[in-house]
Design a protein around this motif. Sequence first.
Motif, short mmCIF file in Angstrom:
data_model
loop_
_atom_site.label_atom_id
_atom_site.label_comp_id
_atom_site.label_asym_id
_atom_site.label_seq_id
_atom_site.Cartn_x
_atom_site.Cartn_y
_atom_site.Cartn_z
N LEU A 264 11.67 6.45 9.96
CA LEU A 264 12.86 6.89 10.60
C LEU A 264 13.93 7.25 9.78
N GLN A 265 15.07 8.12 10.26
CA GLN A 265 16.20 8.67 9.61
C GLN A 265 17.23 7.53 9.50
N VAL A 266 16.88 6.50 8.56
CA VAL A 266 17.84 5.56 8.41
C VAL A 266 17.66 5.37 6.94
N TRP A 267 18.80 4.23 6.40
CA TRP A 267 19.04 4.08 4.90
C TRP A 267 17.75 3.33 4.60
N PRO A 268 17.43 3.47 3.45
CA PRO A 268 15.97 2.60 2.86
C PRO A 268 16.01 1.14 2.58
N VAL A 269 14.93 0.66 2.27
CA VAL A 269 14.90 -0.71 1.75
C VAL A 269 13.67 -0.63 0.79
N LYS A 270 13.61 -1.83 -0.01
CA LYS A 270 12.49 -2.07 -0.82
C LYS A 270 11.28 -2.76 -0.12
N LYS A 271 10.22 -2.42 -0.81
CA LYS A 271 8.99 -3.15 -0.64
C LYS A 271 8.32 -3.43 -1.68
N SER A 272 8.28 -4.79 -2.11
CA SER A 272 7.61 -5.21 -3.09
C SER A 272 8.62 -5.06 -4.60
N GLY A 273 9.82 -4.91 -4.15
CA GLY A 273 10.55 -4.48 -5.47
C GLY A 273 10.73 -3.15 -5.74
N ILE A 274 10.11 -2.16 -4.97
CA ILE A 274 10.11 -0.80 -5.13
C ILE A 274 10.65 -0.05 -3.97
N TRP A 275 11.62 0.93 -4.05
CA TRP A 275 12.29 1.78 -3.16
C TRP A 275 11.34 2.30 -2.30
N ASP A 276 11.23 2.23 -0.96
CA ASP A 276 10.42 2.74 0.04
C ASP A 276 11.11 3.94 0.57
#
Length: 414
Positions: A264-276
Amino acid sequence: MRDFGGVSRRGLLGWGLGAAAAVGIAGCGSPAASDPGTPGPVKNPKGPKPGEKPAAKALGDGSTADTGPQPHQPDKPVPLQPGETPPQFVVFSWDGAGEIGNGLFPRFLKLAKDHGAGMTFFLSGLYLLPESKKSLYQPPNNPVGASDIGYLKDENIRNTLKCVREAWLDGHEIGTHFNGHFCGGSGSVAKWTPDDWQSEIDQAVSFVTNWRTNTGFTDLEPLPFDYRKELVGARTPCLLGQDNLLATAQKLGWRYDSSSPGGLQVWPVKKSGIWDLPLQSLPFPGHSFEVLSMDYNILANQSKNTTRGVPANYPGWRTQATATYLGGFRRAYETNRAPLFIGNHFEEWNGGIYMDAVEEAFKGMADKRDVRLVSFRQFTDWLDVQDPKVLAKLRGLGPGEPPAGGWAAYMTSA
């Protein structure tokens, strides 16, 4: 799996380039192409001066060279201040990134240079490997030398090398789209293990760093970067297999991945320490559903997976594609300022209308205040210097949701 307008996302995502396009159109490094020694606007002075070639330290067989800091990078990012409006980031990225003789790679390099923009080119390693040497490729769970995107002609490999070299010297990022682009069957990347991904990445790096040995070309300059250091992110074929890739990416020290199956058009998060950093769902004019922010996904909804639809429909489809990109841009720019990620291919599907739409949309975004056209790596640089509390505050805004009380009030309380 969510369905977009009756067309499954999984069947739409990320074709590679074919190998059958004609050669002969002026490519990178020709008089018609941009001069990599000429600086673009909005860049800092790091790197060689205009007209001056960077000092090169050959690596390996001379296919690549360490030329020092990359030229034409934005100023060092700084944290947002209390009450400050965040920039509107837009990332244009290219899957495969091969110059197959249609002139699209140099066309968009020039467009980026004209506007001082950065982009990300996800290079397919096989595009630097001659078909005569395909036995060197051992894809996980597939026959030796197999590939679902084919191999390029020697002349197209030459053009691709010139364009990739020019792209890096112009300040763009070179990521990876891996190699054989396997999306279906028992050998699909969706079924690969972390060890399979490690093998695929090792081979992609090998094809980039040993092109001189594999091709026998002796008259081309080396790629001006150490690819093992340059490579910090990727997009998988058809946006499949991210979960197992992330374990390998984290081990390799990668900083981001753009392989999520839609976001979605939202600010990103990390997955497993990697920016998604996923491709995103954008408003699709004339429809009640949204479409993924990639040229082929728009095509699939317009001409139902056919890349040569009815020509009479091209003008309307081009207008609709342009409006999709610009509509997604406006939704973010005028509300939550979430970054916009757009995926493309150097293809002339449906008469080339998607390339025209991308260019028109690019120009419609570039002249707006606070807009930054950057690569994924440059955007990641910005994310990494922000206060986690500030990013959490930004993530509190949904798609199309403006900050309550305006940015000054909303961000002061971050």
